[in-house]
Design a protein around this motif. Structure first.
Motif, PDB file in Angstrom:
ATOM      1  N   MET A 198       4.868  -5.709   9.829  1.00 11.07           N
ATOM      2  CA  MET A 198       4.019  -4.543  10.038  1.00 11.07           C
ATOM      3  C   MET A 198       3.924  -3.701   8.764  1.00 11.07           C
ATOM      4  O   MET A 198       2.879  -3.139   8.455  1.00 11.07           O
ATOM      5  N   LYS A 199       5.008  -3.624   7.995  1.00 13.55           N
ATOM      6  CA  LYS A 199       4.953  -2.916   6.712  1.00 13.55           C
ATOM      7  C   LYS A 199       3.971  -3.614   5.771  1.00 13.55           C
ATOM      8  O   LYS A 199       3.208  -2.976   5.053  1.00 13.55           O
ATOM      9  N   GLU A 200       4.033  -4.950   5.772  1.00 13.35           N
ATOM     10  CA  GLU A 200       3.152  -5.717   4.903  1.00 13.35           C
ATOM     11  C   GLU A 200       1.695  -5.514   5.297  1.00 13.35           C
ATOM     12  O   GLU A 200       0.800  -5.432   4.455  1.00 13.35           O
ATOM     13  N   LYS A 201       1.471  -5.383   6.604  1.00 12.00           N
ATOM     14  CA  LYS A 201       0.100  -5.261   7.114  1.00 12.00           C
ATOM     15  C   LYS A 201      -0.455  -3.866   6.896  1.00 12.00           C
ATOM     16  O   LYS A 201      -1.602  -3.691   6.481  1.00 12.00           O
ATOM     17  N   TYR A 202       0.347  -2.836   7.206  1.00 15.95           N
ATOM     18  CA  TYR A 202      -0.161  -1.466   7.187  1.00 15.95           C
ATOM     19  C   TYR A 202       0.329  -0.640   6.010  1.00 15.95           C
ATOM     20  O   TYR A 202      -0.142   0.459   5.782  1.00 15.95           O
ATOM     21  N   GLY A 203       1.326  -1.129   5.272  1.00 14.85           N
ATOM     22  CA  GLY A 203       1.932  -0.303   4.235  1.00 14.85           C
ATOM     23  C   GLY A 203       1.029  -0.092   3.037  1.00 14.85           C
ATOM     24  O   GLY A 203       0.214  -0.944   2.693  1.00 14.85           O
ATOM     25  N   ILE A 204       1.189   1.068   2.386  1.00 13.26           N
ATOM     26  CA  ILE A 204       0.477   1.375   1.154  1.00 13.26           C
ATOM     27  C   ILE A 204       1.522   1.652   0.093  1.00 13.26           C
ATOM     28  O   ILE A 204       2.288   2.593   0.216  1.00 13.26           O
ATOM     29  N   LYS A 205       1.563   0.850  -0.928  1.00 12.82           N
ATOM     30  CA  LYS A 205       2.568   1.035  -1.971  1.00 12.82           C
ATOM     31  C   LYS A 205       1.868   1.421  -3.262  1.00 12.82           C
ATOM     32  O   LYS A 205       0.920   0.780  -3.673  1.00 12.82           O
ATOM     33  N   ARG A 206       2.341   2.487  -3.881  1.00 11.27           N
ATOM     34  CA  ARG A 206       1.748   2.945  -5.130  1.00 11.27           C
ATOM     35  C   ARG A 206       2.841   3.051  -6.184  1.00 11.27           C
ATOM     36  O   ARG A 206       3.886   3.603  -5.929  1.00 11.27           O
ATOM     37  N   LEU A 225       2.859   3.984   5.059  1.00 14.37           N
ATOM     38  CA  LEU A 225       2.389   4.687   6.243  1.00 14.37           C
ATOM     39  C   LEU A 225       3.418   4.594   7.365  1.00 14.37           C
ATOM     40  O   LEU A 225       4.103   3.596   7.517  1.00 14.37           O
ATOM     41  N   ASP A 226       3.500   5.664   8.127  1.00 16.25           N
ATOM     42  CA  ASP A 226       4.490   5.789   9.189  1.00 16.25           C
ATOM     43  C   ASP A 226       4.416   4.603  10.147  1.00 16.25           C
ATOM     44  O   ASP A 226       3.342   4.190  10.575  1.00 16.25           O
ATOM     45  N   ARG A 300      -1.456  11.035   1.701  1.00 16.25           N
ATOM     46  CA  ARG A 300      -1.611   9.783   0.959  1.00 16.25           C
ATOM     47  C   ARG A 300      -0.708   9.702  -0.268  1.00 16.25           C
ATOM     48  O   ARG A 300      -0.149   8.642  -0.566  1.00 16.25           O
ATOM     49  N   PHE A 301      -0.595  10.818  -1.001  1.00 19.40           N
ATOM     50  CA  PHE A 301       0.078  10.763  -2.295  1.00 19.40           C
ATOM     51  C   PHE A 301       1.310  11.656  -2.380  1.00 19.40           C
ATOM     52  O   PHE A 301       1.947  11.729  -3.425  1.00 19.40           O
ATOM     53  N   GLY A 302       1.644  12.348  -1.281  1.00 18.63           N
ATOM     54  CA  GLY A 302       2.853  13.156  -1.250  1.00 18.63           C
ATOM     55  C   GLY A 302       2.842  14.323  -2.217  1.00 18.63           C
ATOM     56  O   GLY A 302       3.895  14.755  -2.682  1.00 18.63           O
ATOM     57  N   THR A 303       1.645  14.850  -2.550  1.00 22.95           N
ATOM     58  CA  THR A 303       1.526  15.926  -3.535  1.00 22.95           C
ATOM     59  C   THR A 303       0.755  17.098  -2.941  1.00 22.95           C
ATOM     60  O   THR A 303      -0.337  16.915  -2.397  1.00 22.95           O
ATOM     61  N   LEU A 425      -9.032   9.848  -3.562  1.00 20.48           N
ATOM     62  CA  LEU A 425      -9.232   9.212  -2.253  1.00 20.48           C
ATOM     63  C   LEU A 425     -10.288   8.120  -2.313  1.00 20.48           C
ATOM     64  O   LEU A 425     -10.182   7.105  -1.614  1.00 20.48           O
ATOM     65  N   PHE A 426     -11.321   8.331  -3.160  1.00 17.20           N
ATOM     66  CA  PHE A 426     -12.379   7.328  -3.281  1.00 17.20           C
ATOM     67  C   PHE A 426     -12.150   6.395  -4.471  1.00 17.20           C
ATOM     68  O   PHE A 426     -12.982   5.540  -4.747  1.00 17.20           O
TER      69      PHE A 426
END
Length: 468
Positions: A198-206, A225-226, A300-303, A425-426
């Motif tokens: 599920m992390k692989e499917k929904y996760g966003i890694k930056r 993502l949570d 999205r970016f924790g800022t 975001l875009f």
């Protein structure tokens, strides 16, 4: 065990098979689970005067009786073992959910309508209720979806109507508690195969600034993502988006509720942000509200862009103003800054951002323009209704001829924060004509990191050393 159903349970079942009109008749005749299983065709004719309803009811009753007598099929499609994989087998989710048997203490509190259930602070009796519901659900799955939550909490507030809150569903408060319970209890499962999938499917890694593709990310550096999105599906996604739209139409909308629903739909919206701007804004118009656009950036970016900008401008704005006043931008400075007695902190901050492109000798029209069309398709701030940007009737942010944001009560500082939110975001690149200004604001004012940060340009480093 259908024969143990109460009258309320049978009425809830009627609702699931779209025969809710007969609910009052069932209550009058006191049809509980045992009576339901004993109904004859003649009795059904008296309960349902319309033949189509009779046919529907008999068909659904037959399914129910078959379910009662069938041996449950073991299904592990949504279940993950707690400790040793393969050591747990799940029961299938029931066609009609029955509330579990409550402990005496909890049952007594429900009967007397204990106000502790609705306290804002932590409550022992509410925690006990959530624990019992949690134990009931985990017999079937550790990853309930939107329908499962609805079945459980719908049955609960049908039986105990005093538990309803002011939300559209009637159980948003309890839903939040139950979701948080699952989120907390699933922590020991982080190494299991399903969670990793599920992390692989929904996760966003930056990646952080300066990090190469070969470097691994620590848990703190990952923005994933949570995992509670596993409880959402396409149906609940649409429900949340519609609820946000309806909430924002109110004269005094609840932004806390809107932000909660934004969080629950983030996993899906992230996947749609690569579409054309017009299509995204048509589907998610709430992103056009500055407060919500900035909240999206925080998720999205924790800022916190507003906080970072305020701190940075308090330090750098006076120096930017002084550099402009003493340098070759005297005329622009004079047009922006009035008499000394009229200068305020807000004016200094806004003027500093307007003057910054001139310090870099870049084309400011790619950052903002006044009562004119943007120079290019990239996000641009447009001041409307006055040749003086500080007296504009409204402020817009336009990208690809699409009005992303249009507000009457935001200033240059807030507009710049929203502008960068649109860029990130875009996933839009900065125009070459104003690249140094944008890089400076991004790195040293907003403290934003790009996914593939490159070395900071020399002019940007020099400007930073001058201004601090």
């Amino acid at each position: 065990m259908i024969d143990k159903w109460s009258v309320d349970d049978t009425c809830h079942w009627l609702q699931t098979i779209n025969l809710i009109d007969a609910k009052e008749s069932f209550r009058e005749q006191q049809i509980d689970g045992e009576t339901l299983l004993g109904l004859t065709e003649r009795m059904v004719e008296r309960l349902f005067p319309v033949m189509k309803q009779q046919v529907t009811f008999m068909k659904e009753l037959s399914k129910l009786k078959n379910l009662e007598t069938e041996v449950p099929q073991i299904s592990c499609t949504q279940q993950e073992p707690c400790e040793n994989e393969g050591s747990f087998v799940a029961q299938p989710w029931p066609a009609v959910y029955n509330l579990p048997v409550f402990p005496p203490e909890l049952q007594a509190a429900l009967q007397r309508k204990d106000p502790c259930f609705k306290k804002k602070d932590k409550s022992h009796i509410r925690a006990l209720l959530i624990q019992v519901l949690f134990d009931s659900i985990t017999k079937h799955t550790w990853y309930p979806n939107h329908k499962m939550y609805g079945d459980v909490l719908g049955s609960l507030i049908t039986r105990f109507s005093f538990l309803k809150d002011g939300s559209s569903s009637g159980y948003d408060t309890l839903l939040e508690c139950l979701r948080n319970k699952f989120k907390k209890e699933r922590i020991p499962l982080v190494s299991s195969s399903i969670v990793l999938q599920m992390k692989e499917k929904y996760g966003i890694k930056r990646k952080c600034a300066g990090q190469t593709d070969s470097e691994g990310l620590t848990q703190q550096q990952e923005i994933v993502l949570d995992l509670e999105v596993m409880g959402e599906d396409e149906t609940s996604f649409r429900e949340h988006i519609n609820a946000i739209t309806l909430e924002l139409r109110k004269s005094n909308p609840s932004y806390s509720e809107v932000k909660n629903r934004m969080k629950r739909t983030l996993f899906k919206r992230v996947q749609l942000m690569d579409r054309p701007a017009a299509e995204v804004m048509e589907q998610f118009p709430f992103l056009g509200v500055p407060q919500l656009m900035l909240h999206e950036m925080t998720m999205r970016f924790g800022t916190d862009l507003a906080k970072n900008m305020e701190t940075s401008l308090n330090e750098m704005a006076p120096n930017i103003i002084r550099s402009a006043k003493e340098g070759s931008q005297k005329k622009l400075y004079a047009n922006l800054i009035g008499p000394a007695e009229e200068i305020t902190e807000g004016l200094v901050r806004n003027a500093a951002l307007i003057l910054l492109p001139a310090l870099f000798k870049e084309n400011a029209s790619f950052l903002y323009c006044v009562d004119s069309e943007p120079k290019g398709p990239t996000p641009t701030i447009v001041f409307n209704g006055s040749p003086d940007p500080f007296k504009a009737e409204s402020v817009s942010i336009i990208m690809d001829n699409v009005n992303i944001i249009r507000e009457a009560d935001i200033d240059m500082t807030q507009a710049v924060e929203c502008l960068f939110a649109v860029y990130f975001l875009f996933n839009v690149q900065y125009p070459v004509d104003i690249k140094h200004t944008m890089t400076f604001i991004q790195k040293y004012m907003l403290k934003l990191r790009q996914e593939h940060d490159t070395r900071t340009p020399i002019p940007v480093l020099k400007m930073y050393s001058q201004l601090v």
